[in-house]
Structures are given as structure tokens and as C-alpha cells.
Design an enzyme around this catalytic site. Structure first.
Site, short mmCIF file in Angstrom:
data_model
loop_
_atom_site.label_atom_id
_atom_site.label_comp_id
_atom_site.label_asym_id
_atom_site.label_seq_id
_atom_site.Cartn_x
_atom_site.Cartn_y
_atom_site.Cartn_z
N ASP A 1 0.83 -1.20 0.00
CA ASP A 1 0.00 0.00 0.00
C ASP A 1 0.87 1.26 0.00
O ASP A 1 1.98 1.25 0.53
CB ASP A 1 -0.91 -0.02 1.23
CG ASP A 1 -2.09 0.92 1.10
OD1 ASP A 1 -2.29 1.49 0.01
OD2 ASP A 1 -2.82 1.09 2.09
N GLY B 1 0.11 5.45 -4.36
CA GLY B 1 -0.54 6.70 -4.76
C GLY B 1 0.00 7.88 -3.97
O GLY B 1 0.38 8.91 -4.55
N TRP C 1 2.81 8.07 -2.38
CA TRP C 1 4.25 8.24 -2.72
C TRP C 1 4.38 9.11 -3.96
O TRP C 1 5.20 10.02 -4.01
CB TRP C 1 4.85 6.85 -2.96
CG TRP C 1 6.33 6.83 -3.17
CD1 TRP C 1 7.31 6.73 -2.21
CD2 TRP C 1 7.02 6.89 -4.44
NE1 TRP C 1 8.55 6.73 -2.80
CE2 TRP C 1 8.40 6.83 -4.16
CE3 TRP C 1 6.61 6.99 -5.76
CZ2 TRP C 1 9.36 6.85 -5.17
CZ3 TRP C 1 7.57 7.02 -6.77
CH2 TRP C 1 8.93 6.95 -6.46
N SER D 1 -7.12 -5.83 -6.01
CA SER D 1 -8.21 -6.47 -5.27
C SER D 1 -9.51 -6.43 -6.07
O SER D 1 -9.65 -5.66 -7.02
CB SER D 1 -8.41 -5.77 -3.92
OG SER D 1 -9.11 -4.56 -4.12
N GLU E 1 -11.98 -5.11 -5.16
CA GLU E 1 -12.57 -3.79 -4.93
C GLU E 1 -11.86 -2.69 -5.75
O GLU E 1 -12.39 -1.58 -5.91
CB GLU E 1 -12.49 -3.42 -3.43
CG GLU E 1 -13.43 -4.22 -2.54
CD GLU E 1 -13.00 -5.67 -2.35
OE1 GLU E 1 -11.78 -5.93 -2.27
OE2 GLU E 1 -13.88 -6.56 -2.30
N ASN E 2 -10.66 -2.99 -6.24
CA ASN E 2 -9.88 -1.96 -6.94
C ASN E 2 -10.50 -1.53 -8.28
O ASN E 2 -10.09 -0.51 -8.84
CB ASN E 2 -8.43 -2.42 -7.17
CG ASN E 2 -7.57 -2.36 -5.92
OD1 ASN E 2 -6.60 -3.11 -5.78
ND2 ASN E 2 -7.91 -1.47 -4.99
N TRP E 3 -11.49 -2.27 -8.79
CA TRP E 3 -12.18 -1.85 -10.02
C TRP E 3 -12.90 -0.53 -9.82
O TRP E 3 -13.26 0.15 -10.79
CB TRP E 3 -13.20 -2.90 -10.46
CG TRP E 3 -12.58 -4.23 -10.81
CD1 TRP E 3 -12.61 -5.36 -10.03
CD2 TRP E 3 -11.85 -4.59 -11.99
NE1 TRP E 3 -11.92 -6.38 -10.66
CE2 TRP E 3 -11.46 -5.93 -11.86
CE3 TRP E 3 -11.48 -3.89 -13.15
CZ2 TRP E 3 -10.74 -6.61 -12.85
CZ3 TRP E 3 -10.75 -4.56 -14.12
CH2 TRP E 3 -10.39 -5.90 -13.97
N ARG F 1 -5.40 -2.41 8.45
CA ARG F 1 -6.57 -3.24 8.14
C ARG F 1 -6.17 -4.31 7.11
O ARG F 1 -5.13 -4.18 6.44
CB ARG F 1 -7.75 -2.40 7.63
CG ARG F 1 -7.43 -1.48 6.50
CD ARG F 1 -8.65 -0.70 6.02
NE ARG F 1 -8.25 0.15 4.93
CZ ARG F 1 -7.84 1.40 5.05
NH1 ARG F 1 -7.80 1.96 6.24
NH2 ARG F 1 -7.45 2.09 4.00
N SER G 1 -8.24 -5.52 4.51
CA SER G 1 -8.76 -5.25 3.16
C SER G 1 -9.03 -6.52 2.35
O SER G 1 -8.65 -6.60 1.17
CB SER G 1 -7.82 -4.32 2.40
OG SER G 1 -7.73 -3.08 3.05
N GLU H 1 0.86 -13.78 12.03
CA GLU H 1 1.26 -12.56 12.72
C GLU H 1 1.05 -11.40 11.75
O GLU H 1 1.13 -11.59 10.52
CB GLU H 1 2.76 -12.63 13.09
CG GLU H 1 3.11 -13.76 14.03
CD GLU H 1 2.59 -13.52 15.43
OE1 GLU H 1 2.57 -12.35 15.87
OE2 GLU H 1 2.19 -14.50 16.09
C1 FPP Z 1 -2.01 0.17 -3.29
O1 FPP Z 1 -1.50 1.50 -3.24
C2 FPP Z 1 -1.43 -0.52 -4.42
C3 FPP Z 1 -2.15 -1.09 -5.43
C4 FPP Z 1 -3.61 -1.12 -5.51
C5 FPP Z 1 -1.46 -1.71 -6.56
C6 FPP Z 1 -0.30 -2.60 -6.22
C7 FPP Z 1 0.53 -2.70 -7.41
C8 FPP Z 1 1.87 -2.61 -7.45
C9 FPP Z 1 2.75 -2.53 -6.29
C10 FPP Z 1 2.56 -2.55 -8.73
C11 FPP Z 1 2.65 -3.70 -9.58
C12 FPP Z 1 2.74 -5.06 -9.02
C13 FPP Z 1 3.20 -6.07 -9.75
C14 FPP Z 1 3.09 -7.46 -9.30
C15 FPP Z 1 3.82 -5.82 -11.05
P1 FPP Z 1 -2.53 2.69 -3.35
O2 FPP Z 1 -2.64 3.06 -4.78
O3 FPP Z 1 -3.83 2.34 -2.70
O4 FPP Z 1 -1.79 3.81 -2.57
P2 FPP Z 1 -2.48 4.97 -1.72
O5 FPP Z 1 -3.17 4.32 -0.55
O6 FPP Z 1 -1.32 5.81 -1.31
O7 FPP Z 1 -3.43 5.70 -2.62
#
Ligand code: FPP
Length: 244
Positions: free
Chosen positions: A22, A25, A27, A67, A69-71, A196, A198, A209
Site C-alpha cells: 500500500d 498513490g 508516494w 483487489s 474492490e480496486n475496479w 486493516r 482489506s 502474525e
Molecule cells: C495500493 O496502493 C497498491 C495497489 C492497488 C497496486 C499494487 C501494485 C503494485 C505494487 C505494482 C505492480 C505489481 C506487480 C506485481 C507488477 P494505493 O494506490 O492504494 O496507494 P495509496 O493508498 O497511497 O493511494
């Protein structure tokens, strides 16, 4: 070929580490960049973390990439992530094979683009003989969705007369999960300060753990990983029993 360089790699550390990656975004936004810039940096980090596993004694690494939910994210972000997954597979396949990393995907593939699914299938096939590290990527994955899909398949076996309801127990359901060939995670790490789960590995992490750390995923270096694992060494896992 990636090898274990440290013969004294910890033996009492976690064998299966699962990570909720996580903070991509935030970052990116803190650098005035679009969110996808953070996801790209996160993808580069995945490579370093999986490559650090042998020396850290980690045999199984499971990462939450997308996830169910990410859609709900913007169409631009979803499309960008899907393209990133495709590019990641195309770019990394050769090194994953050479470095002894076996890749599996968990989650529902039905909603995913066919070209992406073909690349996922192929990556699983060409790394199937590897055994140094088992990396599992959760893509369109949700713990509740996984249990629901497993239950559906189990119910079908009952309906077909292949399975008796009397024989259904925890072990039976486990066999129908996407993770059926994997051990349960010993440690679940979530980066970026959120505490959490999620919907990640709900069934499998019953006795895991948990470690919630403030570091954002793109800043999660192998050194930070090693520190988190060192903290795990001192924990006593009782699995519901009383101390000896
Ligand atoms: C959560 O950060 C991250 C994701 C939903 C995507 C995870 C994907 C990667 C790390 C990149 C690619 C992975 C592979 C296997 C190539 P967020 O966007 O929710 O961050 P935020 O909470 O700061 O908004």
C-alpha cells in the site's frame, strides 16, 4: 541464477510472508506525480523484494497486486495498472526463470483481459519447474470472493454426488481455495500506515502474525524487509494453545 548467498539465512523466520503493498498513490502524489508513477515504482520494488527472499529465508512470498474492490478506481488508473501487469510479465519473465522463482496467480481471472490472462498462464507454465522462491501474485483477488468461489465448486461436487456433506470440514474447503497448494502465511505485512486487512487471505491468515508499518510500498527496500523479519524472530506463536 539467484542462489542463497548466506548459509546462515534465518531458519526460525517466517517461511511464508504475504504483503499488502500500500502507499503507491501517496508516494507519487507527494512528488507531484500521477498515481501510476507510484505504481511503476512499486513494480520495481517487487523485483528487489522477491530477489531478497532467499537470503532472508523466505520461501513463499504472496503479494496483493489488485483487489476485487480496486475496479472502483478511475478507469485511467485501472487501465494503467492492467498495462503495468502485462509489461511487468513481459519484461521480467526471463529473469524470473533464471532466478529460480516460481510464479502463481490467485484471484478470479474471469474479469481480466484475455491477453493478460494468457501472459499469466504462460508465466506460470514457464516457471513451474522453479523452487527457490514461490511468488504468488493476487490479481483481482478478494478473500470473501475466493471463499465464495470455493464454496460454489464444493457445492457442485456435493450436487454431483462426489462429496458427502458429512465429509465437509476445514481441510475440505481449503482444497477448493486458490491457495490450495500453498502453506498459510506466517506473517502478513501491510505498508503505508493503514492497519486493516482489506479482504486479503482472510481464511489463510487466521493464525498469521501481522505487521503494519508506516513505510510506503515504493520505499520498502530489502533492508526494511530484513528489519521487519528480524522483529518476527522474537514472537511466540501459540495457535490457540497455552505456552509450554
Ligand atoms: C495500493 O496502493 C497498491 C495497489 C492497488 C497496486 C499494487 C501494485 C503494485 C505494487 C505494482 C505492480 C505489481 C506487480 C506485481 C507488477 P494505493 O494506490 O492504494 O496507494 P495509496 O493508498 O497511497 O493511494
Amino acid at each position: 541464477m539467484l542462489t542463497k548467498t548466506d548459509e546462515a539465512a534465518p531458519t526460525d523466520g517466517p517461511k511464508h510472508v504475504a504483503i499488502i503493498m500500500d502507499g503507491n498513490g501517496r508516494w507519487a502524489q507527494s512528488r507531484g506525480k500521477p498515481r501510476l508513477f507510484g505504481h511503476s515504482a512499486g513494480a520495481r520494488r517487487v523485483r528487489q523484494i522477491v530477489e531478497a527472499c532467499p537470503d532472508l529465508g523466505v520461501k513463499y512470498l504472496t503479494i496483493f497486486a489488485f483487489s476485487t474492490e480496486n475496479w472502483k478506481r478511475t478507469q485511467t488508473e485501472v487501465a494503467g495498472l492492467m498495462l503495468l501487469f502485462r509489461r511487468y510479465i513481459q519484461k521480467e519473465t526471463k529473469d524470473l526463470i533464471e532466478n529460480g522463482i516460481r510464479v502463481r496467480f490467485i484471484g478470479d481471472r474471469i474479469k481480466l483481459d484475455k491477453k493478460l490472462v494468457a501472459l499469466m498462464d504462460e508465466l506460470e507454465r514457464v516457471t513451474a519447474h522453479n523452487d527457490l522462491v514461490h511468488m504468488t501474485v493476487a490479481l483481482n483477488y478478494g478473500g470473501r470472493d475466493e471463499v465464495a468461489r470455493a464454496t460454489k465448486r464444493l457445492a457442485q461436487e456435493v450436487a454431483d454426488g462426489k462429496l458427502s456433506p458429512d465429509d465437509v470440514d476445514e481441510e475440505t474447503l481449503t482444497r477448493f481455495l486458490d491457495t490450495c497448494v500453498l502453506p498459510d502465511p506466517d506473517l502478513v505485512i501491510r505498508t503505508s500506515g493503514e492497519a486493516r486487512i482489506s479482504n486479503f487471505l482472510l481464511w489463510q491468515s487466521a493464525y498469521s502474525e501481522y505487521e503494519f508499518i508506516d513505510t510506503l510500498w515504493p520505499d520498502f527496500t530489502p533492508e526494511v524487509f530484513a528489519k521487519v523479519l528480524a522483529g518476527y524472530g522474537g514472537r511466540e506463536r501459540r495457535f490457540g494453545a497455552v505456552p509450554a
